[in-house]
Motif scaffolding. Structure first.
Motif, PDB file in Angstrom:
ATOM      1  N   VAL A 194     -19.958 -42.491  41.629  1.00  0.00           N
ATOM      2  CA  VAL A 194     -21.571 -42.195  41.542  1.00  0.00           C
ATOM      3  C   VAL A 194     -22.116 -43.647  41.110  1.00  0.00           C
ATOM      4  CG1 VAL A 194     -23.539 -41.252  40.344  1.00  0.00           C
ATOM      5  CG2 VAL A 194     -21.641 -40.097  41.145  1.00  0.00           C
ATOM      6  N   GLN A 195     -21.418 -44.434  40.394  1.00  0.00           N
ATOM      7  CA  GLN A 195     -21.800 -45.708  39.740  1.00  0.00           C
ATOM      8  C   GLN A 195     -21.383 -46.670  41.363  1.00  0.00           C
ATOM      9  OE1 GLN A 195     -23.471 -46.791  37.108  1.00  0.00           O
ATOM     10  NE2 GLN A 195     -23.513 -44.573  36.771  1.00  0.00           N
ATOM     11  N   GLU A 196     -20.521 -46.678  41.827  1.00  0.00           N
ATOM     12  CA  GLU A 196     -20.263 -47.384  43.139  1.00  0.00           C
ATOM     13  C   GLU A 196     -21.280 -46.936  44.068  1.00  0.00           C
ATOM     14  OE1 GLU A 196     -18.105 -50.098  45.679  1.00  0.00           O
ATOM     15  OE2 GLU A 196     -17.868 -49.716  43.622  1.00  0.00           O
ATOM     16  N   PHE A 197     -21.697 -45.870  44.407  1.00  0.00           N
ATOM     17  CA  PHE A 197     -22.957 -45.631  45.246  1.00  0.00           C
ATOM     18  C   PHE A 197     -24.167 -46.131  44.932  1.00  0.00           C
ATOM     19  CE2 PHE A 197     -25.004 -41.854  47.243  1.00  0.00           C
ATOM     20  CZ  PHE A 197     -25.225 -42.490  48.566  1.00  0.00           C
ATOM     21  N   ARG A 198     -24.528 -45.971  43.490  1.00  0.00           N
ATOM     22  CA  ARG A 198     -25.736 -46.513  43.005  1.00  0.00           C
ATOM     23  C   ARG A 198     -25.845 -48.374  43.212  1.00  0.00           C
ATOM     24  NH1 ARG A 198     -27.443 -45.211  37.111  1.00  0.00           N
ATOM     25  NH2 ARG A 198     -29.169 -46.456  37.746  1.00  0.00           N
TER      26      ARG A 198
END
Length: 332
Positions: A194-198
């Motif tokens: 999710v952090q990579e996506f953000r």
């Protein structure tokens, strides 16, 4: 290396000079055409000629060569520099992978530089060449089509992540799987995705706001038609939905992690209560046996005929009483 190079006139791909210097001169001479050059992970030597011919700013060129940039939009004297981070989702490994896509837009030219495998450029170019209508809007049409495709794919990735989160949530609250050792590592790995996506979606809000004419930084963007702002506002709306989904995923996965840790704490407390209950039950016969195991000459009941069965019966009664007490309180 140069993947593709073509002149587009009135929405159609035209046969032009093989040398892109001559092709750019031809496109500028006509005034109704533009040149689109696509490069994939070019070396500094390969990019030197492009830099010299199109007059690209050295800072932007450095960013395009080294990659690892945040999504952004920068305006230079002779060109507009846009950085996007396309994202792909690998269902087999449940992994989010991001690439990088840089666009230089200037007078009658578009230069795209791609890093990684997550870029939709090939399919976008083919789609535009089949539809023609968007290509008639020149470089602005190319910029809009690329940003729209990238953001639309964000929505697909957000949907896939949402499905994975539902499965993870079911696992956490499953009576049989919720306490497995791998659950916490899976939750943490999902949070990393999710952090990579953000990192791909959140920084893109400012550039899209500029292109859409929204916010305090609103204003005319060079080499982009003002009439295209409604289209970029639509892309900005989609991006807002994506970021809302990402924020929701991040909150939910944090809540799931907290719930999992709380479950583990409750299970540990239950285990400790059971251990304490069994220890208490073992303490009574141990104490009685310890007392009667002392070798003193003058002890009561030593010479009484019924001492042994009475003591054994007392131990049994006390054990049963403690067992029923702990069972009623849910300790066993």
């Amino acid at each position: 290396m140069i993947v593709d190079c073509a002149i587009y006139r009135d929405g159609n791909r035209m046969e032009g000079p093989e040398d892109f210097s001559d092709a750019l001169a031809e496109a500028r001479a006509r005034g109704d055409s533009f040149l689109w050059i696509g490069l994939y992970e070019p070396t500094e030597k390969e990019f030197d000629k492009v830099t010299e011919e199109f007059g690209l700013h050295p800072l932007a060129v450095e960013d395009a060569l080294k990659a690892h940039q945040r999504p952004k939009l920068e305006v230079y004297d002779d060109s507009l520099f846009v950085v996007l981070k396309p994202v792909t989702y690998e269902p087999r490994s449940d992994r989010v992978a991001s690439g990088e896509l840089m666009l230089f837009i200037g007078d009658s030219f578009v230069v795209t530089v791609r890093h990684g495998e997550g870029s939709p450029l090939g399919s976008i170019r083919r789609h535009l060449e089949e539809q023609h209508e968007m290509l008639r809007h020149g470089t602005t049409g190319v910029l809009y089509s690329i940003t729209d495709a990238v953001v639309d794919h964000y929505l697909e990735v957000a949907t896939e992540l949402g499905t994975d989160l539902e499965e993870l949530e079911s696992e956490v609250f499953s009576p049989s799987l919720g306490g497995s050792r791998n659950t916490a590592s899976r939750i943490y790995a999902f949070k990393r995705q999710v952090q990579e996506f953000r990192r791909a979606t959140v920084p893109l809000m400012v550039p899209m706001g500029k292109l859409a004419g929204l916010g305090p930084a609103a204003g005319a963007v060079p080499f982009v038609h003002e009439k295209a702002r409604p289209f970029f506002r639509d892309v900005n709306d989609h991006l807002t939905r994506v970021n809302e989904s990402v924020e929701g995923l991040d909150r939910l996965v944090s809540d799931i992690l907290s719930a999992h840790l709380a479950q583990m704490s409750v299970r540990q407390n239950d285990d400790m209560r059971k251990i304490s209950a069994w220890a208490a039950m073992a303490a009574i016969p141990t104490m009685i046996a310890g007392i009667y195991g002392m070798n003193f000459d003058h002890m009561p009941e030593l010479h009484w005929l019924w001492s042994y069965p009475v003591v054994i019966a007392a131990m049994g009664v006390l054990e049963v009483a403690l067992y029923r007490l702990f069972k009623r309180r849910g300790w066993l």
